[in-house]
Design a protein around this motif. Sequence first.
Motif, PDB file in Angstrom:
ATOM      1  N   VAL A  34       0.951  -1.137  -0.118  1.00 19.87           N
ATOM      2  CA  VAL A  34       0.587   0.018  -0.004  1.00 19.87           C
ATOM      3  C   VAL A  34       0.631   1.205   0.303  1.00 19.87           C
ATOM      4  CG1 VAL A  34      -1.387   1.103   1.210  1.00 19.87           C
ATOM      5  CG2 VAL A  34      -1.721  -1.170   1.256  1.00 19.87           C
ATOM      6  N   ILE A  35       0.531   2.170  -0.893  1.00 21.60           N
ATOM      7  CA  ILE A  35       1.359   3.590  -1.138  1.00 21.60           C
ATOM      8  C   ILE A  35      -0.114   4.413  -1.110  1.00 21.60           C
ATOM      9  CG2 ILE A  35       2.920   5.071  -2.731  1.00 21.60           C
ATOM     10  CD1 ILE A  35       3.007   2.211  -4.078  1.00 21.60           C
ATOM     11  N   ARG A  36       1.015   5.738  -0.132  1.00 22.83           N
ATOM     12  CA  ARG A  36       0.120   6.551  -0.079  1.00 22.83           C
ATOM     13  C   ARG A  36       0.857   7.855   0.379  1.00 22.83           C
ATOM     14  NH1 ARG A  36      -0.687   3.754   6.039  1.00 22.83           N
ATOM     15  NH2 ARG A  36       0.184   6.120   6.405  1.00 22.83           N
ATOM     16  N   PRO A  37       0.935   8.010  -1.329  1.00 19.84           N
ATOM     17  CA  PRO A  37       1.290   9.374  -1.808  1.00 19.84           C
ATOM     18  C   PRO A  37       0.862  10.571  -0.827  1.00 19.84           C
ATOM     19  CG  PRO A  37       0.538   8.701  -3.752  1.00 19.84           C
ATOM     20  CD  PRO A  37       0.255   7.959  -2.153  1.00 19.84           C
ATOM     21  N   ASP A  38       1.329  12.081  -0.405  1.00 19.87           N
ATOM     22  CA  ASP A  38       0.792  13.232  -0.744  1.00 19.87           C
ATOM     23  C   ASP A  38       0.286  13.748  -1.326  1.00 19.87           C
ATOM     24  OD1 ASP A  38       0.256  15.849   0.246  1.00 19.87           O
ATOM     25  OD2 ASP A  38       1.004  15.329   2.366  1.00 19.87           O
ATOM     26  N   LEU A  39      -0.860  14.133  -1.500  1.00 18.24           N
ATOM     27  CA  LEU A  39      -1.452  14.430  -2.791  1.00 18.24           C
ATOM     28  C   LEU A  39      -1.958  16.534  -2.631  1.00 18.24           C
ATOM     29  CD1 LEU A  39      -4.188  12.017  -4.318  1.00 18.24           C
ATOM     30  CD2 LEU A  39      -0.871  12.549  -5.131  1.00 18.24           C
ATOM     31  N   ASN A  40      -0.907  17.183  -1.673  1.00 17.26           N
ATOM     32  CA  ASN A  40      -1.260  18.264  -1.066  1.00 17.26           C
ATOM     33  C   ASN A  40      -0.448  18.863  -2.374  1.00 17.26           C
ATOM     34  OD1 ASN A  40      -3.221  19.187   0.606  1.00 17.26           O
ATOM     35  ND2 ASN A  40      -1.644  16.858   1.699  1.00 17.26           N
ATOM     36  N   MET A  41      -0.704  18.858  -3.382  1.00 18.92           N
ATOM     37  CA  MET A  41      -0.313  19.868  -4.475  1.00 18.92           C
ATOM     38  C   MET A  41      -1.115  20.357  -6.042  1.00 18.92           C
ATOM     39  SD  MET A  41       2.038  16.450  -5.883  1.00 18.92           S
ATOM     40  CE  MET A  41       2.330  16.545  -4.679  1.00 18.92           C
ATOM     41  N   SER A  42      -1.156  20.980  -6.714  1.00 24.28           N
ATOM     42  CA  SER A  42      -1.533  21.531  -7.719  1.00 24.28           C
ATOM     43  C   SER A  42      -1.855  20.046  -8.693  1.00 24.28           C
ATOM     44  CB  SER A  42      -0.672  22.256  -8.954  1.00 24.28           C
ATOM     45  OG  SER A  42       0.689  21.845  -9.500  1.00 24.28           O
ATOM     46  N   PRO A  43      -3.254  20.098  -9.538  1.00 18.58           N
ATOM     47  CA  PRO A  43      -3.646  19.004 -10.045  1.00 18.58           C
ATOM     48  C   PRO A  43      -2.895  18.842 -11.481  1.00 18.58           C
ATOM     49  CG  PRO A  43      -4.868  20.958 -10.118  1.00 18.58           C
ATOM     50  CD  PRO A  43      -4.465  21.637  -9.170  1.00 18.58           C
ATOM     51  N   PRO A  44      -2.151  19.333 -11.893  1.00 16.96           N
ATOM     52  CA  PRO A  44      -1.227  18.852 -12.675  1.00 16.96           C
ATOM     53  C   PRO A  44      -0.178  17.684 -11.613  1.00 16.96           C
ATOM     54  CG  PRO A  44      -0.820  20.585 -12.904  1.00 16.96           C
ATOM     55  CD  PRO A  44      -2.417  20.733 -12.083  1.00 16.96           C
ATOM     56  N   GLU A  45       0.529  18.668 -11.259  1.00 13.68           N
ATOM     57  CA  GLU A  45       1.613  18.013 -10.110  1.00 13.68           C
ATOM     58  C   GLU A  45       0.475  16.434  -9.310  1.00 13.68           C
ATOM     59  OE1 GLU A  45       4.018  21.036  -8.196  1.00 13.68           O
ATOM     60  OE2 GLU A  45       2.481  21.772  -6.960  1.00 13.68           O
ATOM     61  N   VAL A  46      -0.412  16.347  -9.258  1.00 12.63           N
ATOM     62  CA  VAL A  46      -0.477  15.494  -8.467  1.00 12.63           C
ATOM     63  C   VAL A  46      -0.623  14.308 -10.055  1.00 12.63           C
ATOM     64  CG1 VAL A  46      -2.869  13.848  -8.217  1.00 12.63           C
ATOM     65  CG2 VAL A  46      -2.276  16.255  -6.708  1.00 12.63           C
ATOM     66  N   VAL A  47      -1.303  14.503 -11.167  1.00 13.66           N
ATOM     67  CA  VAL A  47      -1.153  13.420 -12.483  1.00 13.66           C
ATOM     68  C   VAL A  47       0.340  12.995 -12.796  1.00 13.66           C
ATOM     69  CG1 VAL A  47      -2.067  13.686 -14.717  1.00 13.66           C
ATOM     70  CG2 VAL A  47      -3.746  14.504 -13.314  1.00 13.66           C
ATOM     71  N   LYS A  48       1.176  14.033 -12.751  1.00 10.05           N
ATOM     72  CA  LYS A  48       2.544  13.237 -12.508  1.00 10.05           C
ATOM     73  C   LYS A  48       3.366  12.696 -11.733  1.00 10.05           C
ATOM     74  CE  LYS A  48       6.844  15.645 -14.044  1.00 10.05           C
ATOM     75  NZ  LYS A  48       7.737  16.770 -13.701  1.00 10.05           N
ATOM     76  N   LYS A  49       2.806  13.033 -10.206  1.00 11.36           N
ATOM     77  CA  LYS A  49       3.908  12.179  -9.220  1.00 11.36           C
ATOM     78  C   LYS A  49       2.157  10.549  -9.447  1.00 11.36           C
ATOM     79  CE  LYS A  49       4.037  12.134  -3.822  1.00 11.36           C
ATOM     80  NZ  LYS A  49       4.070  13.467  -3.071  1.00 11.36           N
ATOM     81  N   VAL A  50       1.720  10.757  -9.316  1.00  7.71           N
ATOM     82  CA  VAL A  50       0.395   9.414  -9.043  1.00  7.71           C
ATOM     83  C   VAL A  50       0.760   7.876 -10.633  1.00  7.71           C
ATOM     84  CG1 VAL A  50      -1.731   7.511  -9.229  1.00  7.71           C
ATOM     85  CG2 VAL A  50      -1.201  10.604  -8.010  1.00  7.71           C
TER      86      VAL A  50
END
Length: 199
Positions: A34-50
Amino acid sequence: MNLIYLHGLDSDANATKGKLLSEYCQQHYPSITVIRPDLNMSPPEVVKKVTALINESPKETLLVGSSLGGYFATYLSNQLDTPALLINPSIQPHISLQRFSDSAHHSNTSKDHVIYTTSGGWQMTQADLEWFAAHPLTEVTYPKRVCAVIKSGDELLDAQLSAKFYQKHGAQVIIQTGGDHRFSDFAQHLPTLLPIMLA
């Protein structure tokens, strides 16, 4: 298998549902990471990270997205053919998050003007709302890979609207009577919800 938990708006990597998933999988599905990334960032950054987390994984990935995380899980499932379990998903963040823009002071109309800061530290701007508006959910590209679990008592999002959207596009929809947006009884439903996606 890797399971990536995508938390909601005012949350972070230590989200209650994410931790419950970790504990449950450790006990019942030890082969699942189970991976639980912190997604407190702009939407394009979330998409890029995940996207990077999914692409870097040597194993199949399952997305579990709650609320705004449900929007991102649907968006990424459409892009990458990744299975997704959605918990009270947000399907129109450009509309539901508009409440912050409406309550913000309009003396500063800059796209970079912060209209809301989440408890996790994401400084949402008008540009973020515009990104969501430019990337609406219009379909479920791989409906057989998607299951939405929706509480009829969701006090924050329109449960009926969400259910109709996923039903219309052929995804599996489980409507649970009552409840709340936080899905407070999440733990007791894990024994039935996870097997749906792991079958």
